[in-house]
Design an enzyme around this catalytic site. Structure first.
Site, short mmCIF file in Angstrom:
data_model
loop_
_atom_site.label_atom_id
_atom_site.label_comp_id
_atom_site.label_asym_id
_atom_site.label_seq_id
_atom_site.Cartn_x
_atom_site.Cartn_y
_atom_site.Cartn_z
N LYS A 196 -10.96 -0.85 -2.03
CA LYS A 196 -10.40 -1.99 -0.47
C LYS A 196 -12.25 -1.84 0.03
CE LYS A 196 -6.05 -0.62 -1.32
NZ LYS A 196 -4.70 -0.13 -0.23
N GLU A 209 0.13 -2.87 4.40
CA GLU A 209 -1.26 -2.25 4.40
C GLU A 209 -1.10 -1.96 6.24
OE1 GLU A 209 -3.95 -0.77 3.94
OE2 GLU A 209 -4.11 -1.77 1.77
N ASP A 210 -1.68 -0.68 5.58
CA ASP A 210 -1.81 0.40 7.48
C ASP A 210 -3.67 0.26 7.80
OD1 ASP A 210 -1.74 2.14 5.24
OD2 ASP A 210 -2.29 3.45 6.63
N ASP A 236 1.03 -1.27 0.36
CA ASP A 236 -0.09 0.16 -0.16
C ASP A 236 0.47 1.03 -0.05
OD1 ASP A 236 -2.28 1.64 0.66
OD2 ASP A 236 -1.77 1.85 2.79
N LEU A 237 0.66 2.37 -0.19
CA LEU A 237 1.17 3.64 -0.33
C LEU A 237 0.84 4.63 0.62
CD1 LEU A 237 3.28 5.47 -2.41
CD2 LEU A 237 1.37 6.35 -3.33
N ASP A 238 0.08 4.94 1.09
CA ASP A 238 -0.11 5.77 1.90
C ASP A 238 -0.23 5.15 3.46
OD1 ASP A 238 -0.91 8.24 3.13
OD2 ASP A 238 -3.06 7.54 3.39
N THR A 254 1.28 10.38 3.35
CA THR A 254 0.73 11.63 2.38
C THR A 254 -0.78 11.91 3.74
OG1 THR A 254 -0.26 9.70 0.74
CG2 THR A 254 1.30 11.67 0.02
N LYS A 260 -8.26 6.75 5.64
CA LYS A 260 -6.66 6.34 5.73
C LYS A 260 -7.56 5.46 4.94
CE LYS A 260 -3.97 7.88 8.96
NZ LYS A 260 -3.34 7.84 9.76
N SER A 304 -2.54 0.98 -4.44
CA SER A 304 -2.75 1.55 -4.16
C SER A 304 -4.63 2.24 -4.84
CB SER A 304 -1.66 3.42 -3.66
OG SER A 304 -2.43 4.32 -3.08
N ALA A 305 -4.90 2.62 -3.71
CA ALA A 305 -6.61 3.56 -3.63
C ALA A 305 -6.03 4.91 -4.57
CB ALA A 305 -7.26 3.65 -2.62
P1 B16 Z 1 -6.42 10.66 -4.10
P2 B16 Z 1 -3.14 4.00 -0.48
C1 B16 Z 1 -5.74 6.02 -0.40
O1 B16 Z 1 -4.08 6.40 -0.57
C2 B16 Z 1 -5.29 7.26 0.63
O2 B16 Z 1 -4.87 6.39 2.68
C3 B16 Z 1 -6.16 7.98 0.72
O3 B16 Z 1 -6.69 8.85 2.24
C4 B16 Z 1 -6.77 8.80 0.46
O4 B16 Z 1 -8.31 9.04 0.05
C5 B16 Z 1 -7.09 7.41 -1.04
O5 B16 Z 1 -5.76 6.81 -1.25
C6 B16 Z 1 -7.76 7.68 -2.73
O6 B16 Z 1 -6.13 9.52 -2.91
O7 B16 Z 1 -6.77 11.13 -3.94
O8 B16 Z 1 -4.70 10.64 -3.63
O9 B16 Z 1 -6.99 9.81 -4.94
O10 B16 Z 1 -3.56 4.33 1.57
O11 B16 Z 1 -4.37 3.73 -0.48
O12 B16 Z 1 -2.21 4.27 -0.54
MG MG Z 2 -2.78 3.40 3.26
#
Ligand code: B16
Ligand code: MG
Length: 216
Positions: free
Chosen positions: A144, A168-169, A8-10, A16, A44, A113-114
């Site tokens: 997810k 994953e966090d 996962d990224l964030d 972020t 998150k 990542s989302a």
């Molecule tokens: P964006 P992850 C997610 O990243 C974030 O945790 C979440 O807070 C955010 O809304 C989502 O990405 C979408 O991000 O607006 O940049 O498309 O944890 O899946 O890496």
């Molecule tokens: Mg995350």
């Protein structure tokens, strides 16, 4: 035996969440309510439009689809300005060493990542070359805990799910990994990461040898 790791990224590779928070807080301000740090925890791992729905629910604001899309766009513009200045210094401790360790041991690496901004963040932090596959929010239609993002990663890598390990966090991400039939390590605290095989605080004390001893 593990043949691929999917990150996962964030919250796993970079933090972020604090930039997302600044941007969403600004939107809440414009709408006339306060968006707290605790509220931000609920966003998150959740996609952009779903995050907006949660925000509007907190502020008890009703908007039509058109207004929602406008706000989501505005939030992203604020967020992009904030992440534009990201540097490799913002990679979470131990991550780069662990990625190098995995490559040295011929483990394939993917991102799941989302975030639709994930490729840009990997570029800013100079991590792109470590990844054999990058699956981001533009490539999935189901959020997810649906396993889509991780299954796409496994397919691109050509590795069967049972041989993939997800980091994953977020609880929804742990569930997505389980739904994909993958192994999963939680990053953070046990109480928030139910169902993970193991939970570690971060990558500082972690390496491939430890991983191998856990997944013989
Ligand atoms: P964006 P992850 C997610 O990243 C974030 O945790 C979440 O807070 C955010 O809304 C989502 O990405 C979408 O991000 O607006 O940049 O498309 O944890 O899946 O890496
Ligand atoms: Mg995350």
């Amino acid at each position: 035996m593990i043949e691929a790791c999917i990150f996962d990224l964030d919250g796993v590779i970079v933090d972020t969440a604090r930039y997302h928070y600044i941007a969403w807080r600004k939107i809440a301000e414009e709408l006339g309510f306060v968006f707290s740090k605790d509220d931000n925890e609920r966003l998150k791992g959740v996609g952009r439009l779903e995050s907006l729905e949660i925000l509007l629910q907190i502020g008890q604001v009703n908007l039509d689809e058109n207004e929602k899309n406008k706000l989501a766009k505005e939030k992203n513009e604020i967020y992009l300005k904030l992440i534009e200045g990201m540097t490799p210094d913002e990679i979470l401790p131990g991550v780069t060493a662990f990625l190098k360790d995995l490559r040295k041991n011929n483990i394939l690496i993917a991102l799941g990542s989302a975030s639709k901004n994930a490729p840009f963040i990997l570029e800013r932090t100079t991590l792109t070359p470590y990844f054999n596959a990058i699956i981001d929010g533009n490539m999935v239609s189901k959020a997810k805990p649906d396993p889509e993002v991780f299954l796409k990663g496994a397919t691109q890598l050509g590795i069967e799910p049972a041989k993939c390990l997800v980091f994953e966090d977020a609880q929804a991400g742990i569930e997505a990994a389980i739904n994909a039939g993958m192994h999963c390590i939680g990053i953070g605290e046990k109480e928030n990461l139910k169902g993970a095989d193991f939970v570690i605080p971060g990558f500082q004390e972690f390496n491939y040898d430890r991983l191998r001893s856990w997944y013989l």
